[in-house]
Design a protein around this motif. Sequence first.
Motif, short mmCIF file in Angstrom:
data_model
loop_
_atom_site.label_atom_id
_atom_site.label_comp_id
_atom_site.label_asym_id
_atom_site.label_seq_id
_atom_site.Cartn_x
_atom_site.Cartn_y
_atom_site.Cartn_z
N ARG A 1 0.84 -1.09 -0.03
CA ARG A 1 0.00 0.02 0.12
C ARG A 1 0.90 1.43 0.11
O ARG A 1 0.41 2.22 -0.55
CB ARG A 1 -0.76 0.01 1.26
CG ARG A 1 -1.80 1.17 1.31
CD ARG A 1 -2.98 1.33 0.20
NE ARG A 1 -3.70 2.36 0.38
CZ ARG A 1 -5.09 2.23 0.71
NH1 ARG A 1 -5.47 0.95 1.51
NH2 ARG A 1 -5.82 3.18 1.12
N ARG B 1 -13.86 3.24 1.06
CA ARG B 1 -13.17 4.59 1.31
C ARG B 1 -13.61 5.51 0.39
O ARG B 1 -13.43 6.76 0.60
CB ARG B 1 -11.67 4.17 0.99
CG ARG B 1 -10.77 5.20 0.90
CD ARG B 1 -9.28 5.01 1.05
NE ARG B 1 -8.74 4.53 -0.25
CZ ARG B 1 -8.19 5.31 -1.12
NH1 ARG B 1 -7.67 6.43 -0.69
NH2 ARG B 1 -7.56 4.72 -2.14
N ALA B 2 -14.00 4.91 -0.82
CA ALA B 2 -14.63 5.87 -2.02
C ALA B 2 -15.87 6.45 -1.41
O ALA B 2 -16.41 7.61 -1.89
CB ALA B 2 -14.77 5.17 -3.20
N TYR C 1 -12.85 -2.49 1.29
CA TYR C 1 -12.40 -1.61 1.95
C TYR C 1 -12.23 -0.25 0.97
O TYR C 1 -12.41 0.66 1.19
CB TYR C 1 -11.22 -1.67 2.48
CG TYR C 1 -11.19 -2.95 3.65
CD1 TYR C 1 -12.30 -2.77 4.58
CD2 TYR C 1 -10.38 -3.86 3.96
CE1 TYR C 1 -12.47 -3.55 5.88
CE2 TYR C 1 -10.70 -4.92 5.06
CZ TYR C 1 -11.60 -4.73 5.98
OH TYR C 1 -11.98 -5.41 6.72
N GLU C 2 -11.59 -0.60 -0.23
CA GLU C 2 -11.44 0.61 -1.19
C GLU C 2 -12.66 1.12 -1.74
O GLU C 2 -12.82 2.30 -2.10
CB GLU C 2 -10.50 0.24 -2.24
CG GLU C 2 -9.14 -0.06 -1.98
CD GLU C 2 -8.66 1.33 -1.29
OE1 GLU C 2 -8.29 2.23 -2.32
OE2 GLU C 2 -8.45 1.27 -0.14
N ARG C 3 -13.68 0.15 -2.04
CA ARG C 3 -14.97 0.80 -2.33
C ARG C 3 -15.68 1.88 -1.04
O ARG C 3 -16.17 2.72 -1.30
CB ARG C 3 -15.95 -0.36 -2.61
CG ARG C 3 -17.33 -0.25 -3.14
CD ARG C 3 -18.44 -1.11 -2.92
NE ARG C 3 -18.86 -1.51 -1.74
CZ ARG C 3 -19.50 -0.73 -0.93
NH1 ARG C 3 -20.25 0.52 -1.25
NH2 ARG C 3 -19.92 -1.16 0.35
N ILE D 1 -9.78 -6.21 0.46
CA ILE D 1 -9.03 -4.83 0.28
C ILE D 1 -10.16 -4.09 -0.91
O ILE D 1 -10.19 -2.96 -0.72
CB ILE D 1 -7.76 -5.13 -0.22
CG1 ILE D 1 -7.00 -5.75 0.73
CG2 ILE D 1 -7.23 -3.79 -0.85
CD1 ILE D 1 -6.69 -4.70 1.84
N ALA D 2 -10.72 -4.78 -2.09
CA ALA D 2 -11.56 -4.29 -2.87
C ALA D 2 -12.68 -3.61 -2.06
O ALA D 2 -13.28 -2.52 -2.62
CB ALA D 2 -11.97 -5.32 -3.93
N TYR E 1 -7.35 10.61 1.16
CA TYR E 1 -8.00 10.82 -0.05
C TYR E 1 -7.11 11.66 -0.91
O TYR E 1 -7.56 11.97 -1.82
CB TYR E 1 -9.38 11.57 0.17
CG TYR E 1 -10.19 10.98 1.33
CD1 TYR E 1 -10.85 9.49 1.40
CD2 TYR E 1 -10.63 11.63 2.61
CE1 TYR E 1 -11.40 8.83 2.15
CE2 TYR E 1 -11.42 11.21 3.68
CZ TYR E 1 -11.73 9.55 3.33
OH TYR E 1 -12.51 9.17 4.42
N TYR F 1 -10.27 2.26 8.87
CA TYR F 1 -10.13 1.62 7.55
C TYR F 1 -10.57 0.04 7.38
O TYR F 1 -11.48 -0.24 6.73
CB TYR F 1 -8.66 1.66 7.10
CG TYR F 1 -8.57 1.11 5.77
CD1 TYR F 1 -9.16 1.74 4.54
CD2 TYR F 1 -7.91 -0.11 5.29
CE1 TYR F 1 -9.11 1.25 3.20
CE2 TYR F 1 -7.63 -0.68 4.00
CZ TYR F 1 -8.30 0.03 2.91
OH TYR F 1 -8.18 -0.50 1.69
#
Length: 399
Positions: free
Chosen positions: A87, A294-295, A290-292, A287-288, A214, A238
């Motif tokens: 990361r 985060r967005a 978590y990234e969604r 992780i995918a 961000y 997170y």
Amino acid sequence: MRISKRAERIEPFYVMEVAKAASALAREVAHTDRPMIFLNIGEPDFTAPPLVQEAAARAVRAGATRYTHAIGLDHLRERISGWYRERFGADVPARRIVVTAGASAALQLACLALIEAGDEMLLPDPSYPCNRHFVSAADGRAVLVSTTAAERFQLSAAKVEDAWTERTRGVLLASPSNPTGTSIAPDELRRIHEVVSKRGGITLIDEIYLGLSYDDAFGHTALAIDDQVISINSFSKYFNMTGWRLGWLVVPDALVPVVERLAQNLFICASTVSQYAALACFEPESIAEYERRRAEFKARRDWFIPQLDALGLKVPVVPDGAFYAWADCSAFGEKLGISNSWDFAFEAMKKAHLAITPGRDFGSAETARFVRFSTASSMAHLEESVERLRAWAGATVAA
């Protein structure tokens, strides 16, 4: 019964005091057309994703519930090390990672390992209240250094140098910060660490919101600067595992056995089930997700802060991380005949059925003018909150 002076030095955690009052009122209005909306607690509305829940269930079924090593499962420490590498491009060896019972335990272990009675630690004002109380609990003294919006509410190398005295032990920073959601620019953080290192001090940094960054200009771990930097992190924000009470601490090699000895005596180990569950946090599917998420947090920020600004609740620095809006309520409050953020928060609770956090917890640098909104709630709740604030202000003007 005689209470220790150490305990007497710890102030109430006003965030939770406000939460208690909000919860009591929430019961009264639960069945009305305006139930309480909670934008006061820094807890994601998302829970642990499916793979993490399944990993916990497998651990329980397999009987993997015994104590682990005090510094955590070797496999989990390796996974955390890999996360830093993938990361952040940072080399953080697993041997320097200590898994803890939440970031709170990590902070306690770091403070007990490094702070002597009478030592002073420099913190920004405003900052998360519990951080200074961990210093106090180790018989040290937290020295709050006033910051401004122009400084992103963060310390600078120059301010650290000016505030340093013979009693100063080091700095306790947070990037991104609670309550402001702002980070320290990497170059400035490097300069701060240089000032601290030249004086034989310690750089201790809370990075529990680092995953929720961000802005590429700020989303860097301080561990990339030097292996003497000490970082606290967590699975709560997170990774959406607040109640699982799991975090970690990254320390220099020489400090690992010291922290391990303390952890053995104070905690034995972090929750074993939580550790096995956390292994699944690093799977690609997790992780995918978590990234969604985060967005989604970023989208909430991008919508909510302009709405607050339009209402006269100015956010002087757009947060680059976390899920908070540090808003100046003085102009809005003046129209309502409210002179400070403490009263503003309680009036918002009563009149708009909206729970927010007054600045009182976070220091004294103009904090009586600020309230903290948490955007860790759904977009629907944020939209309804804006409507209620607008209606509250409108009703007052009409009156």
